[in-house]
Design a protein around this motif. Sequence first.
Motif, PDB file in Angstrom:
ATOM      1  N   SER A 217      53.588  -2.468  58.115  1.00  0.00           N
ATOM      2  CA  SER A 217      53.219  -3.573  57.362  1.00  0.00           C
ATOM      3  C   SER A 217      51.830  -3.627  57.539  1.00  0.00           C
ATOM      4  O   SER A 217      50.962  -4.437  56.505  1.00  0.00           O
ATOM      5  CB  SER A 217      53.213  -4.635  58.678  1.00  0.00           C
ATOM      6  N   ASN A 257      55.942  -7.648  70.162  1.00  0.00           N
ATOM      7  CA  ASN A 257      54.839  -6.973  69.828  1.00  0.00           C
ATOM      8  C   ASN A 257      54.277  -5.396  69.860  1.00  0.00           C
ATOM      9  O   ASN A 257      54.379  -5.361  71.195  1.00  0.00           O
ATOM     10  CB  ASN A 257      53.170  -7.728  70.089  1.00  0.00           C
ATOM     11  N   GLU A 294      46.637  -5.809  64.293  1.00  0.00           N
ATOM     12  CA  GLU A 294      46.695  -7.500  64.304  1.00  0.00           C
ATOM     13  C   GLU A 294      48.013  -7.557  63.554  1.00  0.00           C
ATOM     14  O   GLU A 294      49.037  -8.672  62.736  1.00  0.00           O
ATOM     15  CB  GLU A 294      45.340  -7.783  63.607  1.00  0.00           C
ATOM     16  N   ALA A 295      48.367  -6.397  62.082  1.00  0.00           N
ATOM     17  CA  ALA A 295      48.940  -6.263  60.588  1.00  0.00           C
ATOM     18  C   ALA A 295      50.203  -6.827  61.281  1.00  0.00           C
ATOM     19  O   ALA A 295      51.228  -7.118  60.760  1.00  0.00           O
ATOM     20  CB  ALA A 295      48.737  -5.436  60.176  1.00  0.00           C
ATOM     21  N   ASP A 297      50.993  -6.954  64.523  1.00  0.00           N
ATOM     22  CA  ASP A 297      51.843  -8.437  65.498  1.00  0.00           C
ATOM     23  C   ASP A 297      52.000  -9.447  64.257  1.00  0.00           C
ATOM     24  O   ASP A 297      53.048 -10.757  65.046  1.00  0.00           O
ATOM     25  CB  ASP A 297      50.278  -8.698  66.093  1.00  0.00           C
ATOM     26  N   SER A 298      51.405  -9.798  62.868  1.00  0.00           N
ATOM     27  CA  SER A 298      52.041 -10.905  62.142  1.00  0.00           C
ATOM     28  C   SER A 298      53.443 -10.374  61.966  1.00  0.00           C
ATOM     29  O   SER A 298      53.856 -11.633  61.288  1.00  0.00           O
ATOM     30  CB  SER A 298      50.876 -10.553  60.877  1.00  0.00           C
ATOM     31  N   GLU A 302      55.827 -13.465  61.430  1.00  0.00           N
ATOM     32  CA  GLU A 302      57.138 -13.776  60.990  1.00  0.00           C
ATOM     33  C   GLU A 302      58.791 -12.917  60.436  1.00  0.00           C
ATOM     34  O   GLU A 302      59.962 -14.026  60.130  1.00  0.00           O
ATOM     35  CB  GLU A 302      56.472 -13.186  59.487  1.00  0.00           C
TER      36      GLU A 302
END
Length: 395
Positions: A217, A257, A294-295, A297-298, A302
Amino acid sequence: CCNCHPFHLGRMHCHMNRVTAWFAVFLSTVAILQAVPMPAPLVEQAAQAGEGTASGPENYACPLSPPPFGCTVPDIPIHPVNTTVRTLLPQDIAAIMAIGDSVTAGFSMITYRSPPDPRLLEFRGHVWSIGGDFGSTTVGNFLKYYQPALLGQPTGTTLPHSSGAGLDAAVSGARVEQLKPQVQHLIQKLGSHEYKHVHDKWKLMTIFIGANNICGSCNSSHEWISGEWYESHLRDTLEDIRTNIPKVHVQLVGLFNISKVWGAATDQSNYCIKEIPHLDECECLASHSAKDLEAMDSATAEYNERMQKIATDYDAQGLDDFNVVFQPAFVNIDIKQWGEEYLSYFDCFHPNLCANRFMAIALWNNMWQAPESKASSALPSMLSAHCPVEGQYLQ
């Protein structure tokens, strides 16, 4: 590039074919490890595991032992054949199935660091959602208390990247767009002599997928990382199941996560600090930059939202012979809080036997909780298996 996830040997050299690359690394690793002399007991254990026999975890140390399954299974009176997926009892389930990636294949679950251990295998008999090894803590074995004739549970081990065992069709390294061949494999097996008598009986299907997509991601050049991609391919897979396999209750298991694996593995061990980047199993995790984590986790958030949406849409259809539910048991679990002791001793990445045991309990409990009351986080010390009572149905 080939990309994988915390729970799979993957991301190999991009100039090589995915399968060829995987086996090249696998075989070379085994060769290196086997070159180191091992005590006779471990050699015998490894040989037994390689033969696909039930892999006993007697000497595998865990921080906690799971509480025994303490449910008293009542004498079940003869009852009419259940005609709707909305009121399924545990004894209604004739077969259990699972698709996904290496988490559902049980890769590297029971391995040791000292002495070096060559058993880079898939320990399917102990897999949290479906495993059938005697005495193992799994959803499949919990169900078997209520339905002794339950079919589909895998036992023993398989070689990495195999097509599965029993009705566990998970393939290590799979991404969401690679699920449909697993469904086709199950369709063929259900038509075989071994399973054809449960073809028209109720079946439980567990799907855990997306971690390999999440591991890419942070790289916008990958087409397979978007939420739209994930939802579209998951819906296609579910429609394949609905149109080809009758009477199925599907549970989509939410993702935790994965980024937290880095913290869990590197806080305690110099071994893990070296091995996670060295094995390069997850593109975004290996870099462990704040931006890449962070990418991840995002993307996780989603994908979970998309799964929840899909389950809501199917529930609204009100079908009698097919339904999809979302199980959030792992969504808010912080792997760092669980700690390194719950990760594979080989790669500090895949869930080990200890983790699989408590993952099974967390999922089982979700299966009996109303949608608005489903737990989404727990520490191993807080988990014990729920005992279904009269009037409780699979949810």
